[in-house]
Enzyme design. Structure first.
Site, PDB file in Angstrom:
ATOM      1  N   LYS A 246      42.397  37.112  35.393  1.00  0.00           N
ATOM      2  CA  LYS A 246      42.578  38.451  34.827  1.00  0.00           C
ATOM      3  C   LYS A 246      42.029  39.529  35.755  1.00  0.00           C
ATOM      4  O   LYS A 246      42.685  40.521  36.046  1.00  0.00           O
ATOM      5  CB  LYS A 246      41.875  38.542  33.468  1.00  0.00           C
ATOM      6  CG  LYS A 246      42.421  37.608  32.396  1.00  0.00           C
ATOM      7  CD  LYS A 246      41.674  37.824  31.079  1.00  0.00           C
ATOM      8  CE  LYS A 246      42.191  36.896  29.987  1.00  0.00           C
ATOM      9  NZ  LYS A 246      41.672  35.536  30.124  1.00  0.00           N
TER      10      LYS A 246
ATOM     11  N   LYS B  93      26.963  38.973  38.544  1.00  0.00           N
ATOM     12  CA  LYS B  93      27.149  40.119  37.647  1.00  0.00           C
ATOM     13  C   LYS B  93      26.233  41.280  38.031  1.00  0.00           C
ATOM     14  O   LYS B  93      26.639  42.445  37.965  1.00  0.00           O
ATOM     15  CB  LYS B  93      26.869  39.701  36.201  1.00  0.00           C
ATOM     16  CG  LYS B  93      27.890  38.748  35.602  1.00  0.00           C
ATOM     17  CD  LYS B  93      29.227  39.410  35.384  1.00  0.00           C
ATOM     18  CE  LYS B  93      30.184  38.500  34.664  1.00  0.00           C
ATOM     19  NZ  LYS B  93      31.529  39.133  34.496  1.00  0.00           N
TER      20      LYS B  93
ATOM     21  N   LYS C 185      42.742  31.493  42.727  1.00  0.00           N
ATOM     22  CA  LYS C 185      43.412  31.059  41.519  1.00  0.00           C
ATOM     23  C   LYS C 185      43.809  32.259  40.677  1.00  0.00           C
ATOM     24  O   LYS C 185      43.300  33.368  40.862  1.00  0.00           O
ATOM     25  CB  LYS C 185      42.503  30.118  40.718  1.00  0.00           C
ATOM     26  CG  LYS C 185      41.272  30.770  40.122  1.00  0.00           C
ATOM     27  CD  LYS C 185      40.489  29.758  39.292  1.00  0.00           C
ATOM     28  CE  LYS C 185      39.295  30.431  38.630  1.00  0.00           C
ATOM     29  NZ  LYS C 185      38.536  29.504  37.775  1.00  0.00           N
TER      30      LYS C 185
END
Length: 329
Positions: free
Chosen positions: A197, A111, A194
């Protein structure tokens, strides 16, 4: 009965990967365990969502959970921010967590690289809030993917550390839980990885027929096999994996045979796959629409869920306060 706890962030609609991963696990678990399933809206604050978007996202995820078959009569379904005891335990866990160990968490480092202008304390202490969500119910199992294994290890560490500091055996060390040895991994439409979103390669349960067909027809393929029974490259293997999940065995075997004889026509395969995905999603999509329109029922579910979850959490928190030396509520 063993206790299971798990949550999902309200960051968009559920997609097929969510359904065949978390949701199918939840459907099975609600019949076999005492389950606490929550919508992790506090966790989403690390990205500073707009208040109206946050409220709408919570409502949407709740409606989708229920439409997929999560039963509030069997499992406790609640919104994280409705259970205030979680944040008090989060505070206590933070008092015994160390900056160095939190900074070494892989998801935190990722992050930091992805959003260097928004490295906030919530991101750093994400594992302690995640731990509080689970151990406040004394859950022993948590259905998570492999990408959460380090956070799970931190969760066990915080539970163990609290027990050791105060010389008690209050918190069990929750285990990562998979219903089968081989987790279903739904591939994305971009030819690798995979479905997710953030990757923009997902088919959502609320997608209409036209949208699904368009997405599938744009899925990555190649020019086709040139030798019989050749190994499928990843983009093609992904298409077959998706077909294996949503189509019948005869359909899968037909196109597999065509591939092995170098007669495959990807256009035909994609049309069939889009049709099968639509057939799978249509009834769920309809139930989602009905759920979202029934605000009275959604309110009833979250109120009942908050009551059950708060009862469980307050019992644990009073034990924690006694152990630390504070007066119970």
């Amino acid at each position: 009965m063993e206790i299971v706890a798990s949550g999902i962030r309200p960051t968009g609609n559920l997609h097929l990967g969510n359904y065949f991963g978390a949701v199918k696990s939840f459907l099975k678990m609600q019949d076999e365990y005492k389950c606490f399933f929550f919508i992790a809206d506090w966790h989403s604050l690390t990205t500073h969502p707009n208040p109206e978007n946050l409220r709408q996202s919570v409502k949407t995820i709740l409606a989708e959970y229920l439409a997929c078959g999560i039963d509030p009569e069997k499992a406790t379904i609640y919104v994280q921010s409705d259970v205030r005891e979680v944040v008090e335990l989060y505070l206590y866990l933070n008092m015994n967590a160390y900056i160095g160990e939190l900074e070494r968490v892989t998801t935190f480092k990722e992050k930091v690289r992805a959003q260097p202008d928004n490295v906030n304390a919530g991101l750093l202490t994400y594992p302690t809030l995640m731990a509080s969500d689970v151990i406040i119910h004394k859950a022993v199992k948590v259905p998570v993917g492999k990408d959460q294994e380090q956070n799970m290890e931190m969760m066990r560490k915080f539970a163990r550390r609290f027990n050791n500091i105060y010389g008690v055996d209050l918190f069990p060390e929750p285990a990562s839980f998979h219903l089968s040895d081989k987790a279903v991994k739904v591939p994305g439409l971009d030819g690798s990885g995979k479905m997710g979103k953030s990757e923009g390669n997902a088919i959502y349960l609320v997608d209409d027929e036209k949208t699904i067909r368009k997405k599938v027809m744009h899925a990555v393929t190649d020019s086709g096999p040139t030798e019989p029974n050749s190994e499928k490259p990843e983009p093609i293997r992904n298409l077959f994996t998706m077909m294996e999940i949503v189509s019948g065995k005869d359909t899968y075997d037909y196109f597999d045979g065509k591939y092995n004889t170098c007669e495959i026509r990807y256009g035909d395969m994609k049309k069939q796959l889009a049709e099968d995905i639509n057939a799978f999603c249509a009834p769920i999509r309809e139930r989602i629409s009905d759920m979202i329109a029934n605000e009275a029922y959604l309110d009833k579910v979250v109120r009942a869920g908050a009551e059950k979850a708060s009862a469980s959490a307050s019992e644990t928190l009073n034990e924690v306060r006694r152990i630390i030396g504070f007066k119970p509520y």
